[in-house]
Write an enzyme that holds these catalytic residues in place. Structure first.
Site, PDB file in Angstrom:
ATOM      1  N   GLU A  33       0.851  -1.201   0.000  1.00  0.00           N
ATOM      2  CA  GLU A  33       0.000   0.000   0.000  1.00  0.00           C
ATOM      3  C   GLU A  33       0.881   1.244   0.000  1.00  0.00           C
ATOM      4  OE1 GLU A  33      -3.110  -0.030  -1.135  1.00  0.00           O
ATOM      5  OE2 GLU A  33      -3.827  -1.251   0.538  1.00  0.00           O
ATOM      6  N   GLU A 158      -7.029  11.619 -13.113  1.00  0.00           N
ATOM      7  CA  GLU A 158      -6.966  11.895 -11.662  1.00  0.00           C
ATOM      8  C   GLU A 158      -5.985  13.034 -11.390  1.00  0.00           C
ATOM      9  OE1 GLU A 158      -8.614  10.586  -9.077  1.00  0.00           O
ATOM     10  OE2 GLU A 158      -9.559   8.805  -9.918  1.00  0.00           O
ATOM     11  N   ASP A 170      -4.727   1.338  -9.255  1.00  0.00           N
ATOM     12  CA  ASP A 170      -6.177   1.139  -9.374  1.00  0.00           C
ATOM     13  C   ASP A 170      -6.601   0.970 -10.824  1.00  0.00           C
ATOM     14  OD1 ASP A 170      -5.873   1.691  -6.726  1.00  0.00           O
ATOM     15  OD2 ASP A 170      -6.875   3.633  -6.781  1.00  0.00           O
TER      16      ASP A 170
END
Ligand code: GLA
Length: 390
Positions: A33, A158, A170
């Site tokens: 992460e 984004e 993602d």
């Protein structure tokens, strides 16, 4: 009525023609992460919750969109210069803009959007929306863009239209997912490997903290800057490094005193997370979910303490899960500041887990957390007929 059948019916009612339907999934990330924008590895999988785009062309240069979840429509001219706006349509404007910037020509279209990915839950509904829409335009106008190019178009949207300097995980996961597999993606060179995630005795269960992470964009960008600050300082001693991917724990510790405590903590988390991911992949390949679960817990602690992207609700969910029988591991997932925890739970314990985690969360926070028992499914694709998803 199954969602795709409902979508086709609604499209005919709205626009009077037959559409192409594209499905793009949300994602989970098992481990790794906040490593993607540090050129590290990630381990996501596409899930059985999706954004759907139904689309058909029209002669005039107008793209008309109806978003079923918001009961709102929006029309724009794709041949004009497009600017960011606020609202769900911003993602479609951004994708259209970046497809045009890639030298492609887009004509008029009628579009209907629907989906069942919870918004703001950290399952990447926005990346799925960009993937679905970009993929649909690519099909409709035979643009010849690859899945990786579409992933970059979603990411650029984004960055430039939404203002979140996200990594590639993602968008990549939504476009490249494969049923029953997670993807070990090297975010430095974009090489990837499919790793089977077939544990019939276990489920990946998400628990929604019910804290929407949509306002977290600015803090996310701050984390990215802090990592870059660390690299900038370490580069003075190690000119060959380009990102935290190139930094070892020893290098970091040796230069401890040159970094502020906050920047040191951020870098420490990322550097240790790199190793956890590599160990996690080995554990998965051995079928050792116990070892994998321990790594998830360590990741949560790092994200909560050193990286500071958790929140009270997520910390509670991750900690509480540790006391429930049949839970192999639990941690917050995705960008953080809200969204879901990801839990690996024995199949036979899922019901009791759901009950216990919901009741204890309710007692403390007066809200029932939604629980999603997920399956790892295929990435973005054209839906044939009324394909029914479980
Ligand atoms: C968000 C971003 C991703 C990634 C994760 C954290 O989901 O969009 O690029 O950085 O956070 O791992």
């Amino acid at each position: 009525m199954p969602i795709v059948e409902r979508l086709r019916k609604k499209f005919r009612e709205l626009y009077g023609q037959e559409p192409i339907v594209v499905a793009a999934p949300g994602r989970v990330n098992l481990i790794g992460e906040h490593t993607d924008y540090n050129e590290g590895f990630v381990l996501p999988g596409a899930v059985d919750k999706r954004m759907y785009i139904a689309i058909a062309s029209v002669a005039e240069p107008a793209i008309t969109i109806y978003a079923n979840q918001f009961k709102e429509s929006y029309t724009f001219n794709p041949t004009e210069e497009l600017q960011p706006v606020t609202g769900w349509m911003n993602y479609l404007l951004g994708v259209t803009h970046h497809i045009k910037a890639a030298g492609k020509t887009i004509g008029g279209a009628q579009v209907l959007i629907d989906g069942d990915i919870p918004v703001g839950a950290g399952m990447s509904s926005s990346a799925a929306l960009c993937s679905a829409y970009g993929f649909a335009l690519n099909e409709l106008f035979s643009l010849g863009l690859t899945r990786m190019e579409l992933a970059f178009i979603g990411q650029k949207t984004e960055h430039t239209f939404v203002g979140v300097k996200c990594g590639i995980m993602d968008q990549f996961a939504s476009l490249h997912g494969k049923r029953g597999h997670v993807m070990k993606l090297d975010c430095r060179n974009l090489e990837y490997e499919y790793i089977p995630f077939e544990f019939p005795d276990h489920k990946i269960v998400l628990v929604n903290s019910m804290v929407s992470h949509s306002l977290a964009g600015s803090e996310y960008n701050v984390r990215r800057q802090q990592c870059e600050e660390g690299v900038g300082i370490l580069k003075k001693s190690y000119p060959a490094i380009n990102s935290l991917r190139d930094v070892s724990l020893e290098m970091l510790q040796e230069h401890h005193h040159e970094l502020t405590p906050v920047v040191y903590d951020r870098c420490w988390y990322v550097v240790t997370e790199k190793d956890r991911l590599l160990n996690g992949c080995e554990a998965l390949k051995r079928g050792d979910l116990q070892a994998f679960g321990k790594l998830m817990i360590a990741t949560h602690n790092g994200l909560s303490k050193q990286y500071a992207v958790s929140c009270t609700q997520l910390d509670f969910l991750a900690e509480r899960a540790g006391y429930i029988e049949g839970v192999m591991g639990s941690r917050m997932m995705g960008g953080g500041f809200g969204g879901c925890t990801i839990n690996i739970v024995q199949t036979e314990a899922v019901e009791a887990f759901t009950h216990q985690i919901q009741r204890s969360f309710e007692t403390l926070f007066q809200v029932t957390p939604e629980v999603y028992v997920t399956q790892i499914e295929d990435g973005t694709h054209v839906v044939v007929g009324d394909e029914v998803y479980h």
